[in-house]
Design a protein around this motif. Structure first.
Motif, PDB file in Angstrom:
ATOM      1  N   TYR A 155       0.830  -1.196   0.000  1.00  0.00           N
ATOM      2  CA  TYR A 155       0.000   0.000   0.000  1.00  0.00           C
ATOM      3  C   TYR A 155       0.868   1.250   0.000  1.00  0.00           C
ATOM      4  O   TYR A 155       1.904   1.311   0.650  1.00  0.00           O
ATOM      5  CB  TYR A 155      -0.926   0.008   1.231  1.00  0.00           C
ATOM      6  CG  TYR A 155      -1.896  -1.142   1.235  1.00  0.00           C
ATOM      7  CD1 TYR A 155      -3.170  -1.002   0.709  1.00  0.00           C
ATOM      8  CD2 TYR A 155      -1.523  -2.377   1.748  1.00  0.00           C
ATOM      9  CE1 TYR A 155      -4.061  -2.059   0.700  1.00  0.00           C
ATOM     10  CE2 TYR A 155      -2.407  -3.443   1.738  1.00  0.00           C
ATOM     11  CZ  TYR A 155      -3.672  -3.284   1.212  1.00  0.00           C
ATOM     12  OH  TYR A 155      -4.538  -4.339   1.196  1.00  0.00           O
ATOM     13  N   ARG A 156       0.416   2.248  -0.765  1.00  0.00           N
ATOM     14  CA  ARG A 156       1.083   3.536  -0.815  1.00  0.00           C
ATOM     15  C   ARG A 156       0.096   4.623  -0.409  1.00  0.00           C
ATOM     16  O   ARG A 156      -1.112   4.449  -0.495  1.00  0.00           O
ATOM     17  CB  ARG A 156       1.594   3.831  -2.233  1.00  0.00           C
ATOM     18  CG  ARG A 156       2.682   2.867  -2.696  1.00  0.00           C
ATOM     19  CD  ARG A 156       3.137   3.243  -4.098  1.00  0.00           C
ATOM     20  NE  ARG A 156       4.181   2.362  -4.593  1.00  0.00           N
ATOM     21  CZ  ARG A 156       4.743   2.473  -5.793  1.00  0.00           C
ATOM     22  NH1 ARG A 156       4.328   3.429  -6.628  1.00  0.00           N
ATOM     23  NH2 ARG A 156       5.694   1.641  -6.166  1.00  0.00           N
ATOM     24  N   PHE A 157       0.633   5.761   0.028  1.00  0.00           N
ATOM     25  CA  PHE A 157      -0.216   6.888   0.380  1.00  0.00           C
ATOM     26  C   PHE A 157       0.490   8.184  -0.006  1.00  0.00           C
ATOM     27  O   PHE A 157       1.709   8.231  -0.161  1.00  0.00           O
ATOM     28  CB  PHE A 157      -0.534   6.883   1.881  1.00  0.00           C
ATOM     29  CG  PHE A 157       0.666   7.169   2.752  1.00  0.00           C
ATOM     30  CD1 PHE A 157       0.902   8.450   3.227  1.00  0.00           C
ATOM     31  CD2 PHE A 157       1.553   6.149   3.091  1.00  0.00           C
ATOM     32  CE1 PHE A 157       2.003   8.717   4.019  1.00  0.00           C
ATOM     33  CE2 PHE A 157       2.656   6.408   3.884  1.00  0.00           C
ATOM     34  CZ  PHE A 157       2.883   7.696   4.350  1.00  0.00           C
ATOM     35  N   ARG A 158      -0.295   9.226  -0.174  1.00  0.00           N
ATOM     36  CA  ARG A 158       0.233  10.552  -0.491  1.00  0.00           C
ATOM     37  C   ARG A 158       0.358  11.347   0.807  1.00  0.00           C
ATOM     38  O   ARG A 158      -0.597  11.482   1.555  1.00  0.00           O
ATOM     39  CB  ARG A 158      -0.687  11.276  -1.474  1.00  0.00           C
ATOM     40  CG  ARG A 158      -0.240  12.681  -1.827  1.00  0.00           C
ATOM     41  CD  ARG A 158      -1.240  13.333  -2.787  1.00  0.00           C
ATOM     42  NE  ARG A 158      -0.931  14.738  -2.994  1.00  0.00           N
ATOM     43  CZ  ARG A 158      -1.332  15.729  -2.189  1.00  0.00           C
ATOM     44  NH1 ARG A 158      -2.064  15.450  -1.131  1.00  0.00           N
ATOM     45  NH2 ARG A 158      -1.014  16.983  -2.459  1.00  0.00           N
ATOM     46  N   SER A 193     -11.069   8.186   8.983  1.00  0.00           N
ATOM     47  CA  SER A 193     -11.052   6.722   9.021  1.00  0.00           C
ATOM     48  C   SER A 193     -10.267   6.156   7.844  1.00  0.00           C
ATOM     49  O   SER A 193      -9.394   5.283   8.014  1.00  0.00           O
ATOM     50  CB  SER A 193     -12.487   6.197   9.002  1.00  0.00           C
ATOM     51  OG  SER A 193     -12.516   4.798   8.840  1.00  0.00           O
ATOM     52  N   LYS A 194     -10.557   6.654   6.662  1.00  0.00           N
ATOM     53  CA  LYS A 194      -9.884   6.174   5.462  1.00  0.00           C
ATOM     54  C   LYS A 194      -8.373   6.393   5.544  1.00  0.00           C
ATOM     55  O   LYS A 194      -7.575   5.518   5.171  1.00  0.00           O
ATOM     56  CB  LYS A 194     -10.455   6.884   4.237  1.00  0.00           C
ATOM     57  CG  LYS A 194      -9.909   6.398   2.907  1.00  0.00           C
ATOM     58  CD  LYS A 194     -10.601   7.119   1.751  1.00  0.00           C
ATOM     59  CE  LYS A 194     -10.026   6.653   0.404  1.00  0.00           C
ATOM     60  NZ  LYS A 194     -10.689   7.348  -0.737  1.00  0.00           N
ATOM     61  N   THR A 195      -7.972   7.547   6.052  1.00  0.00           N
ATOM     62  CA  THR A 195      -6.550   7.875   6.172  1.00  0.00           C
ATOM     63  C   THR A 195      -5.853   6.960   7.169  1.00  0.00           C
ATOM     64  O   THR A 195      -4.762   6.433   6.900  1.00  0.00           O
ATOM     65  CB  THR A 195      -6.379   9.344   6.597  1.00  0.00           C
ATOM     66  OG1 THR A 195      -7.005  10.191   5.637  1.00  0.00           O
ATOM     67  CG2 THR A 195      -4.901   9.709   6.711  1.00  0.00           C
ATOM     68  N   LEU A 196      -6.462   6.762   8.329  1.00  0.00           N
ATOM     69  CA  LEU A 196      -5.848   5.923   9.357  1.00  0.00           C
ATOM     70  C   LEU A 196      -5.723   4.473   8.888  1.00  0.00           C
ATOM     71  O   LEU A 196      -4.699   3.825   9.123  1.00  0.00           O
ATOM     72  CB  LEU A 196      -6.662   6.000  10.650  1.00  0.00           C
ATOM     73  CG  LEU A 196      -6.604   7.333  11.401  1.00  0.00           C
ATOM     74  CD1 LEU A 196      -7.597   7.341  12.551  1.00  0.00           C
ATOM     75  CD2 LEU A 196      -5.196   7.615  11.908  1.00  0.00           C
ATOM     76  N   LEU A 198      -5.410   3.387   5.802  1.00  0.00           N
ATOM     77  CA  LEU A 198      -4.349   3.306   4.800  1.00  0.00           C
ATOM     78  C   LEU A 198      -2.972   3.388   5.450  1.00  0.00           C
ATOM     79  O   LEU A 198      -2.050   2.646   5.067  1.00  0.00           O
ATOM     80  CB  LEU A 198      -4.514   4.425   3.769  1.00  0.00           C
ATOM     81  CG  LEU A 198      -3.491   4.447   2.625  1.00  0.00           C
ATOM     82  CD1 LEU A 198      -3.475   3.119   1.869  1.00  0.00           C
ATOM     83  CD2 LEU A 198      -3.785   5.601   1.679  1.00  0.00           C
ATOM     84  N   LEU A 199      -2.801   4.235   6.449  1.00  0.00           N
ATOM     85  CA  LEU A 199      -1.502   4.374   7.101  1.00  0.00           C
ATOM     86  C   LEU A 199      -1.131   3.133   7.906  1.00  0.00           C
ATOM     87  O   LEU A 199       0.046   2.784   8.020  1.00  0.00           O
ATOM     88  CB  LEU A 199      -1.497   5.621   7.997  1.00  0.00           C
ATOM     89  CG  LEU A 199      -1.490   6.959   7.243  1.00  0.00           C
ATOM     90  CD1 LEU A 199      -1.660   8.119   8.215  1.00  0.00           C
ATOM     91  CD2 LEU A 199      -0.212   7.124   6.428  1.00  0.00           C
ATOM     92  N   LEU A 205       1.581   3.409  10.684  1.00  0.00           N
ATOM     93  CA  LEU A 205       0.942   3.370  11.994  1.00  0.00           C
ATOM     94  C   LEU A 205       0.642   1.931  12.389  1.00  0.00           C
ATOM     95  O   LEU A 205       0.610   1.034  11.547  1.00  0.00           O
ATOM     96  CB  LEU A 205      -0.370   4.159  11.984  1.00  0.00           C
ATOM     97  CG  LEU A 205      -0.342   5.650  11.663  1.00  0.00           C
ATOM     98  CD1 LEU A 205      -1.758   6.217  11.724  1.00  0.00           C
ATOM     99  CD2 LEU A 205       0.583   6.406  12.585  1.00  0.00           C
ATOM    100  N   GLN A 206       0.384   1.737  13.662  1.00  0.00           N
ATOM    101  CA  GLN A 206      -0.195   0.487  14.140  1.00  0.00           C
ATOM    102  C   GLN A 206      -1.413   0.828  14.972  1.00  0.00           C
ATOM    103  O   GLN A 206      -1.518   1.943  15.503  1.00  0.00           O
ATOM    104  CB  GLN A 206       0.811  -0.336  14.947  1.00  0.00           C
ATOM    105  CG  GLN A 206       1.437   0.370  16.128  1.00  0.00           C
ATOM    106  CD  GLN A 206       2.452  -0.496  16.846  1.00  0.00           C
ATOM    107  OE1 GLN A 206       2.217  -1.689  17.087  1.00  0.00           O
ATOM    108  NE2 GLN A 206       3.587   0.081  17.191  1.00  0.00           N
TER     109      GLN A 206
END
Length: 219
Positions: A155-158, A193-196, A198-199, A205-206
């Motif tokens: 998974y990648r994120f911006r 929610s979506k951001t957490l 994905l991270l 994050l854990q």
């Protein structure tokens, strides 16, 4: 907890001395099969574990007076409350008093999320996970994380403004909740929610699941 492939009485006593934990649960008898099946579901969705039937919460070992009846109740419970079915093995350890303890070794599910379903209706399905010595209902975020992890994807994120706000907050505070992130970043709960999620999937994050509110921290 490291469970032997085949338990002997000394192994059983060692496990009981260790006490309940993330991979070990005691049940005295099958009076409430629905509650027992929640523990089974939690094991399957987390790291697997062993359910010892005939052991009291305080570690006493009375064993089972009618093991065939308890075994039958368990089999009915597996079929009635759990979907999809879990992989497990069962063995019997005889105590000095002649009564047995039944050990159910539950394997971690690697193909699908496992649901507790008390009514058979899809809208009543619940996901349970193991948190230390307790089985708790998973939040929507944790369910999504578990589902996605089963796919074994990368998974990648911006990295944008909201991620920057989050990282600066976690530099000053050990943990953050969904509602806290939504508030400090000025974004909706849905976007937070979506951001957490994905991270967590990107292993930035854990998440520590909690009955009240999940807590997120740097991985």
């Amino acid at each position: 907890m490291r469970t032997p492939k085949s338990l002997e009485l000394r192994d059983l006593k060692r496990l009981v001395r260790e006490g309940e934990g993330s991979q070990l649960e005691f049940k005295l008898k099958t009076t409430h099969p629905d509650k027992i099946m929640r523990e089974v579901v939690a094991f399957a969705n987390t790291s697997g574990g062993t359910l010892l039937l005939g052991v009291a919460d305080n570690g006493e070992l009375p064993g089972l007076k009618f093991p065939d009846e308890d075994s039958f109740v368990m089999e009915k419970g597996f079929a009635r409350y759990i979907s999809p079915g879990v992989h497990y093995s069962k063995e019997e350890i005889i105590l000095e008093n002649g009564r047995p303890v039944l050990a159910y070794h539950i394997k971690k599910s690697t193909g699908a999320l496992v649901y507790f379903n008390p009514t058979g209706k899809e809208e009543d399905r619940k996901v349970y996970i193991r948190n230390a010595d307790r089985s708790i209902q998973a939040s929507r975020e944790v369910r999504e994380i578990l589902k996605e992890r089963l796919k074994e994807k990368s998974y990648r994120f911006r990295y944008g403004e909201k991620e920057d706000i989050l990282m600066k907050y976690l530099d000053q505070n050990q943990t953050i909740t969904l509602r806290e992130f939504s508030r400090i970043a000025g974004i909706s709960l849905k976007q937070a929610s979506k951001t957490l999620i994905l991270l967590v999937l990107a292993r930035v994050l854990q998440v520590f699941a909690h009955e009240m509110e999940d807590k997120y921290l740097l991985a």
